[in-house]
Write an enzyme that holds these catalytic residues in place. Structure first.
Site, mmCIF file in Angstrom:
data_model
loop_
_atom_site.group_PDB
_atom_site.id
_atom_site.type_symbol
_atom_site.label_atom_id
_atom_site.label_comp_id
_atom_site.label_asym_id
_atom_site.label_seq_id
_atom_site.Cartn_x
_atom_site.Cartn_y
_atom_site.Cartn_z
ATOM 1 N N GLY A 299 0.815 -1.213 0.000
ATOM 2 C CA GLY A 299 0.000 0.000 0.000
ATOM 3 C C GLY A 299 0.846 1.259 0.000
ATOM 4 O O GLY A 299 0.510 2.256 -0.657
ATOM 5 N N ASP A 300 1.956 1.214 0.727
ATOM 6 C CA ASP A 300 2.878 2.356 0.738
ATOM 7 C C ASP A 300 3.467 2.573 -0.653
ATOM 8 O O ASP A 300 3.649 3.709 -1.090
ATOM 9 C CB ASP A 300 4.024 2.117 1.726
ATOM 10 C CG ASP A 300 3.536 1.812 3.129
ATOM 11 O OD1 ASP A 300 2.398 2.180 3.458
ATOM 12 O OD2 ASP A 300 4.305 1.195 3.896
ATOM 13 N N ALA A 301 3.769 1.463 -1.331
ATOM 14 C CA ALA A 301 4.328 1.547 -2.677
ATOM 15 C C ALA A 301 3.302 2.119 -3.652
ATOM 16 O O ALA A 301 3.635 2.976 -4.495
ATOM 17 C CB ALA A 301 4.802 0.174 -3.141
#
Length: 349
Positions: A299-301
């Protein structure tokens, strides 16, 4: 070409201590297979347990720091600066070295008393359970952001990305960026980060809501938001639409809501000038299960690719595609990491 630090990210820098676990380990510490929580006293032995008994890897982490590294992976050099608080210890230097290797500029506040924050990550299959001891990350102060050098970077930036986890730390710093964005017609983007933010930090989250130009979350965070705000629906498109319709401070910019759903399509709700909300669905980039190494940080990516697209002025579809592209790269790596030699984005067909 080089950037001019157009993107400024704020949140909680952490050292990820990431090890392979099983149901027995999860049960030992009262953890769930795919969850994110703040550590309590019963969790404090987890970190050393992972290092000593589960071949843990030490990785530069913290959700928005992962996003900042990923955005810098895509953008020209000197495009991204990251702000947060660490301790005066070797782990802070580990973080700083990792970020320097990624080309990311960091402006840390160094706390005199607390150690650098850490996140225990227990990997079970394709699931990950994250247990965070904020420590120094919990000690960020507004005066650091308002300091001459850091505030100079704030004024230079065109886009602010704030991880929702920072709502547990220094709401004043989040609001300072939100108000700067609204007053200067810059872009303010917030990640919901975890279900507990929507559930237990509802008031500070709602305080930031009028300033959201973009808000990113996944389906579990969206469902948690809907429940805590009594939306009486579990339909992701309806939740995204409700978020898009919330009152807005800077009326010069419309709000866009992005909800990822793992391998299911990404839902995007874009509010228009006429008050209507346009909802689109974007299928994710396919990847064979045998290629998936670790979903931690996916999700951060995605947020990294999406915000990089926004910084570049890309259209919505391209920004979503960039997010899915780098998320696909990241899950083939260990932890919230990106492949080297560096790969270059090309639009999916």
């Amino acid at each position: 070409m080089t950037g001019n630090f157009e993107l400024l990210c704020l949140e909680n820098p952490l050292l990820d201590i990431q090890g392979q676990g099983d149901d027995k380990l999860l049960e030992k510490y009262g953890l769930k297979a795919n969850d994110a929580i703040l550590a309590e006293s019963k969790h404090m032995d987890l970190y050393e347990d992972l290092i000593q008994n589960h071949s843990a890897k030490l990785i530069a982490g913290g959700a928005a720091q992962n996003t900042a590294r990923g955005a810098q992976y895509i953008l020209p050099p000197d495009s991204v600066v990251y702000v947060g608080c660490v301790g005066k210890d070797k782990y802070a230097e580990t973080l700083k070295e990792a970020c320097a290797k990624a080309g990311l500029r960091v402006e840390y506040r160094y706390d005199e008393e607390q150690p650098t924050g850490r996140c225990g990550v227990v990997i079970t299959g394709h699931n990950r359970s994250m247990c965070t001891d904020l420590a120094a990350a919990n000690c960020y102060k507004l005066d650091h952001l308002k300091g001459e050098e850091v505030w100079g970077l704030v004024e230079k930036a065109k886009v602010y990305f704030v991880g929702g986890y920072h709502l547990t730390v220094c709401v004043d710093a989040v609001m300072a960026l939100a108000e700067e964005a609204a007053s200067k017609n810059k872009i303010f983007m917030l990640s919901l980060s975890a279900p507990f933010i929507c559930q237990f930090f509802k008031d500070p989250l709602d305080k930031t809501a009028p300033y959201w130009d973009y808000v990113i979350g996944n389906e579990t965070e969206a469902l948690a938001y809907a429940e805590s705000h009594s939306l009486n629906t579990t339909n992701i498109e309806e939740i995204a639409t409700a978020l898009a319709k919330l009152p807005k401070k800077n009326e010069k910019r419309d709000r866009t809501v992005i909800i990822t759903q793992g391998t299911d399509p990404t839902i995007v709700a874009a509010a228009g000038k006429d008050g209507k909300v346009d909802v689109k669905s974007f299928p994710v980039h396919e990847i064979g299960e045998e290629k998936i190494n670790d979903t931690n940080g996916a999700g951060d990516a995605f947020a990294a690719g999406f915000v990089a697209g926004v910084v570049q002025g890309s259209d919505l579809a391209t920004s979503v595609d960039m997010g899915q592209w780098i998320a696909k790269l990241s899950i083939q790596e260990l932890g919230p990491s990106y492949p080297f030699p560096k790969q270059t984005y090309s639009a999916s067909s």
